[in-house]
Scaffold this motif. Structure first.
Motif, PDB file in Angstrom:
ATOM      1  N   UNK A  79     -23.636  41.377 -13.617  1.00 40.09           N
ATOM      2  CA  UNK A  79     -22.674  40.232 -14.314  1.00 40.09           C
ATOM      3  C   UNK A  79     -23.529  40.223 -15.741  1.00 40.09           C
ATOM      4  N   UNK A  80     -24.902  40.312 -15.930  1.00 38.18           N
ATOM      5  CA  UNK A  80     -25.446  39.869 -17.160  1.00 38.18           C
ATOM      6  C   UNK A  80     -25.872  41.247 -18.110  1.00 38.18           C
ATOM      7  N   UNK A  81     -25.440  42.468 -17.234  1.00 34.53           N
ATOM      8  CA  UNK A  81     -25.719  43.883 -18.286  1.00 34.53           C
ATOM      9  C   UNK A  81     -25.541  43.600 -19.510  1.00 34.53           C
ATOM     10  N   UNK A  82     -24.345  43.029 -20.025  1.00 37.06           N
ATOM     11  CA  UNK A  82     -24.223  43.262 -21.604  1.00 37.06           C
ATOM     12  C   UNK A  82     -24.941  42.347 -22.251  1.00 37.06           C
ATOM     13  N   UNK A  83     -25.419  41.198 -21.670  1.00 39.72           N
ATOM     14  CA  UNK A  83     -26.364  40.402 -22.300  1.00 39.72           C
ATOM     15  C   UNK A  83     -27.791  40.903 -22.540  1.00 39.72           C
ATOM     16  N   UNK A  84     -28.117  41.482 -21.469  1.00 41.32           N
ATOM     17  CA  UNK A  84     -29.446  42.084 -21.296  1.00 41.32           C
ATOM     18  C   UNK A  84     -29.476  43.354 -22.426  1.00 41.32           C
ATOM     19  N   UNK A  88     -32.086  43.435 -25.771  1.00 39.57           N
ATOM     20  CA  UNK A  88     -33.092  44.741 -26.096  1.00 39.57           C
ATOM     21  C   UNK A  88     -32.984  45.263 -27.480  1.00 39.57           C
ATOM     22  N   UNK A  89     -31.626  45.296 -28.036  1.00 42.68           N
ATOM     23  CA  UNK A  89     -31.369  45.783 -29.142  1.00 42.68           C
ATOM     24  C   UNK A  89     -31.910  44.891 -30.350  1.00 42.68           C
ATOM     25  N   UNK A  90     -31.651  43.434 -30.081  1.00 43.43           N
ATOM     26  CA  UNK A  90     -32.211  42.427 -30.925  1.00 43.43           C
ATOM     27  C   UNK A  90     -33.523  42.551 -31.087  1.00 43.43           C
ATOM     28  N   UNK A  91     -34.326  42.448 -29.989  1.00 47.11           N
ATOM     29  CA  UNK A  91     -35.771  42.151 -29.991  1.00 47.11           C
ATOM     30  C   UNK A  91     -36.707  43.162 -30.010  1.00 47.11           C
ATOM     31  N   UNK A  92     -36.076  44.507 -29.910  1.00 42.43           N
ATOM     32  CA  UNK A  92     -37.251  45.474 -30.173  1.00 42.43           C
ATOM     33  C   UNK A  92     -36.592  46.839 -30.828  1.00 42.43           C
ATOM     34  N   UNK A  93     -35.249  46.654 -31.191  1.00 41.48           N
ATOM     35  CA  UNK A  93     -34.510  47.518 -32.014  1.00 41.48           C
ATOM     36  C   UNK A  93     -34.096  48.895 -31.473  1.00 41.48           C
ATOM     37  N   UNK A  94     -34.036  49.003 -30.163  1.00 42.07           N
ATOM     38  CA  UNK A  94     -33.181  50.251 -29.668  1.00 42.07           C
ATOM     39  C   UNK A  94     -31.910  50.304 -29.739  1.00 42.07           C
ATOM     40  N   UNK A  95     -31.210  51.621 -30.289  1.00 43.55           N
ATOM     41  CA  UNK A  95     -29.842  51.783 -30.428  1.00 43.55           C
ATOM     42  C   UNK A  95     -29.040  50.975 -29.203  1.00 43.55           C
ATOM     43  N   UNK A  96     -28.011  50.591 -29.676  1.00 46.77           N
ATOM     44  CA  UNK A  96     -26.959  50.122 -28.800  1.00 46.77           C
ATOM     45  C   UNK A  96     -26.685  51.035 -27.277  1.00 46.77           C
ATOM     46  N   UNK A  97     -26.731  52.385 -27.649  1.00 45.20           N
ATOM     47  CA  UNK A  97     -26.413  53.077 -26.731  1.00 45.20           C
ATOM     48  C   UNK A  97     -27.572  53.530 -25.907  1.00 45.20           C
ATOM     49  N   UNK A  98     -28.655  53.370 -26.208  1.00 42.14           N
ATOM     50  CA  UNK A  98     -29.938  53.473 -25.415  1.00 42.14           C
ATOM     51  C   UNK A  98     -29.907  51.981 -24.733  1.00 42.14           C
ATOM     52  N   UNK A  99     -29.737  51.185 -25.299  1.00 41.15           N
ATOM     53  CA  UNK A  99     -30.120  49.502 -24.488  1.00 41.15           C
ATOM     54  C   UNK A  99     -28.760  49.506 -23.406  1.00 41.15           C
ATOM     55  N   UNK A 100     -27.857  49.978 -23.630  1.00 35.36           N
ATOM     56  CA  UNK A 100     -26.755  49.602 -22.723  1.00 35.36           C
ATOM     57  C   UNK A 100     -26.844  51.038 -21.582  1.00 35.36           C
ATOM     58  N   UNK A 142     -48.174  39.730 -13.303  1.00 34.69           N
ATOM     59  CA  UNK A 142     -47.454  41.004 -13.985  1.00 34.69           C
ATOM     60  C   UNK A 142     -47.356  40.943 -15.394  1.00 34.69           C
ATOM     61  N   UNK A 143     -48.049  41.759 -16.062  1.00 31.96           N
ATOM     62  CA  UNK A 143     -48.132  41.740 -17.545  1.00 31.96           C
ATOM     63  C   UNK A 143     -47.170  43.018 -17.984  1.00 31.96           C
ATOM     64  N   UNK A 144     -46.199  42.815 -18.765  1.00 32.51           N
ATOM     65  CA  UNK A 144     -45.457  44.037 -19.195  1.00 32.51           C
ATOM     66  C   UNK A 144     -45.373  44.042 -20.746  1.00 32.51           C
ATOM     67  N   UNK A 145     -44.933  45.379 -21.246  1.00 34.30           N
ATOM     68  CA  UNK A 145     -44.936  45.614 -22.519  1.00 34.30           C
ATOM     69  C   UNK A 145     -43.420  45.444 -23.416  1.00 34.30           C
ATOM     70  N   UNK A 146     -43.444  45.925 -24.493  1.00 37.38           N
ATOM     71  CA  UNK A 146     -42.384  45.715 -25.206  1.00 37.38           C
ATOM     72  C   UNK A 146     -41.224  46.862 -25.327  1.00 37.38           C
ATOM     73  N   UNK A 147     -41.760  48.052 -25.079  1.00 39.52           N
ATOM     74  CA  UNK A 147     -41.121  49.384 -25.681  1.00 39.52           C
ATOM     75  C   UNK A 147     -39.800  49.614 -24.505  1.00 39.52           C
ATOM     76  N   UNK A 148     -40.231  49.552 -23.325  1.00 45.62           N
ATOM     77  CA  UNK A 148     -39.255  49.480 -22.211  1.00 45.62           C
ATOM     78  C   UNK A 148     -39.091  48.356 -21.331  1.00 45.62           C
ATOM     79  N   UNK A 149     -38.710  47.212 -21.989  1.00 47.02           N
ATOM     80  CA  UNK A 149     -39.104  45.855 -21.398  1.00 47.02           C
ATOM     81  C   UNK A 149     -38.348  45.573 -20.069  1.00 47.02           C
ATOM     82  N   UNK A 150     -36.946  45.976 -19.562  1.00 49.09           N
ATOM     83  CA  UNK A 150     -36.682  45.862 -18.459  1.00 49.09           C
ATOM     84  C   UNK A 150     -37.078  46.824 -17.547  1.00 49.09           C
ATOM     85  N   UNK A 151     -37.244  48.246 -17.559  1.00 53.57           N
ATOM     86  CA  UNK A 151     -37.900  49.226 -16.746  1.00 53.57           C
ATOM     87  C   UNK A 151     -39.170  48.715 -16.310  1.00 53.57           C
TER      88      UNK A 151
END
Length: 474
Positions: A79-84, A88-100, A142-151
């Motif tokens: 349900x929140x896929x698009x929001x996520x 990701x695009x806004x916070x770390x700059x991943x292109x929209x296609x890569x984020x989605x 759990x301590x996580x990084x910024x480059x692949x945040x959701x993974x």
């Protein structure tokens, strides 16, 4: 403007004990795009206490009960896929296609994997006159990084939940938005109070408090080797388990065959994905020395096809995550020039036409020797080094001549030959000809860390092994 000023503790959104805020920057615009609160040791204490209370009941739930919760999470995540993706695009700059695509999709994939594994996972096994039990380790930090945040959140949270652990998550303060939405997903899915807790913050304020906390039984950390060493030191007095996925300088051995040029191009594309900000990126390309000129031309052509620009547009690369990261990468590019490496593509500064944002030119160095800094140190940007080898033994010698051992890559037409080379590379995950499987164990040798994530191996990271020995019947 996003404002995420509360933490998720014991099933509620609460204010920090001591108010302190951090502005979050959009790396594409260099402008403030949100604010978060920064936690402290007092917030960690509250979250850990909640997780400890919840562990008493969550650890005793059945796999079927936990499976229902994971399935509810799967529905809410979708349900929140698009929001996520937008976060990701806004916070770390991943292109929209890569984020989605991969950025958010990997999180959903790891959740689906955890659900399937939990359906048949054996928590008890009788071996003759003794029983082996796999029991949840306890409260996990759990301590996580910024480059692949959701993974990186997914490969820790989902297996920990599945086996009956409770947890406190500290995401990167550089890319905190997606983690906040992730917490909202778990709340909507009905994860019991205290099982999952979120405290935003930085390393000194929250990470250090977590790694040294006496009531945290395990720390799982993904990030730099330097930070990993600090966490291990902080954790040592409490003798807690520390599982770490750290840096990498992964070799990509291109075999000498008719597919060499095409495999060089594929290696460049793989290296530049996510603007080179992947710990497992194939950043050292090893090619036959006798065919270096041909390989250079293939690399130059592939690099020219990597488009860079506004991550909301149709581009391959957006910006790197921050000015700190941009400056670090620029320093390495200059160092490569100073060391005498041949600049094949890219170089210093932003790509043409981009005057704002932390955009880096996709860069390739050839005629690199393995003692150069650009060949030995993790750059964490779109910078590829090409090294020549004389024969396969020489290639493997170069590949293994590194402090790291996270990943390795082999490309070639002969599957058996590729497999033989892969067996000789000292690294935790080897990718042959682009193959990928989310259930394959992921983790490193040497200073790339310890422990394994992904699939069934990820479950075992969060389990203790207990033996129960019974007397034989008379």
């Amino acid at each position: 403007m996003r404002e995420y000023l509360k933490f998720y503790i014991d099933g509620e959104w609460v204010d920090p004990v001591t108010p302190r805020q951090l502005e979050v920057q959009n790396p594409a615009t260099e402008e403030t795009c949100g604010r978060i609160s920064l936690g402290s040791a007092a917030d960690v204490d509250k979250a850990v206490a909640a997780a400890r209370r919840a562990f008493a009941t969550w650890s005793r739930t059945t796999p079927g009960e936990r499976l229902e919760v994971l399935q509810a999470m799967h529905a809410e995540y979708k349900k929140r896929y698009a929001d996520l993706a937008a976060a990701v695009t806004e916070e770390m700059g991943a292109p929209a296609a890569l984020s989605s695509g991969a950025q958010v999709g990997m999180g959903l994939g790891h959740l689906a994997s955890a659900i399937e594994i939990l359906k048949s996972f054996q928590f008890e096994e009788q071996r003759g006159d003794f029983l082996v039990r796999h029991e949840p380790i306890g409260v996990c930090g759990l301590i996580t990084p910024w480059n692949w945040p959701l993974n990186q959140i997914a490969v820790k949270v989902f297996p920990a939940l599945a086996v009956g652990c409770t947890m406190v998550l500290k995401p990167s303060e550089i890319a905190p938005f997606s983690a906040q939405i992730f917490a909202e997903i778990l709340q909507a899915a009905g994860v019991p109070h205290g099982v999952f807790n979120l405290v935003q913050g930085d390393g000194p304020g929250v990470g250090a408090a977590m790694s040294s906390h006496p009531d945290i039984d395990m720390i799982s950390f993904t990030g730099s080797t330097r930070a990993g060493v600090d966490i291990a030191r902080n954790a040592a007095p409490t003798v807690k388990r520390v599982s770490q996925e750290l840096g990498g300088k992964s070799p990509n051995i291109i075999l000498d065959d008719a597919q060499m040029a095409a495999n060089v191009g594929a290696g460049v594309t793989m290296m530049m994905m996510n603007s080179g900000q992947s710990c497992s990126a194939p950043s050292r390309m090893l090619v036959p020395a006798a065919r270096m000129a041909e390989a250079v031309e293939a690399a130059r052509a592939a690099t020219a096809a990597v488009t860079v620009g506004d991550p909301n547009g149709n581009v391959a690369n957006g910006p790197v995550v921050s000015k700190v990261q941009f400056d670090k990468i620029q320093g390495y590019i200059q160092k490569g020039v100073d060391e005498g490496a041949k600049l094949v593509a890219g170089g210093l500064g932003r790509p043409e036409g981009l005057t704002k944002g932390y955009y880096v030119r996709p860069t390739v160095f050839a005629e690199v020797s393995n003692d150069m800094a650009v060949a030995r140190e993790e750059i964490f940007g779109p910078v590829l080094t090409m090294l020549g080898y004389d024969d396969i033994d020489h290639a493997i010698e170069i590949a293994n001549d590194t402090d790291y051992g996270l990943a390795g890559y082999v490309s070639g037409a002969d599957a058996d030959r590729c497999l033989d080379v892969a067996r000789r590379i000292r690294a935790g995950m080897i990718n042959i000809n682009g193959a990928f499987n989310m259930n394959a164990p992921f983790g490193g040798y040497k200073t790339s860390g310890n422990g394994r994530e992904w699939g069934q191996f990820g479950f075992h990271e969060y389990l203790e092994v207990k033996s129960i020995v019974s007397p034989r019947p008379a």
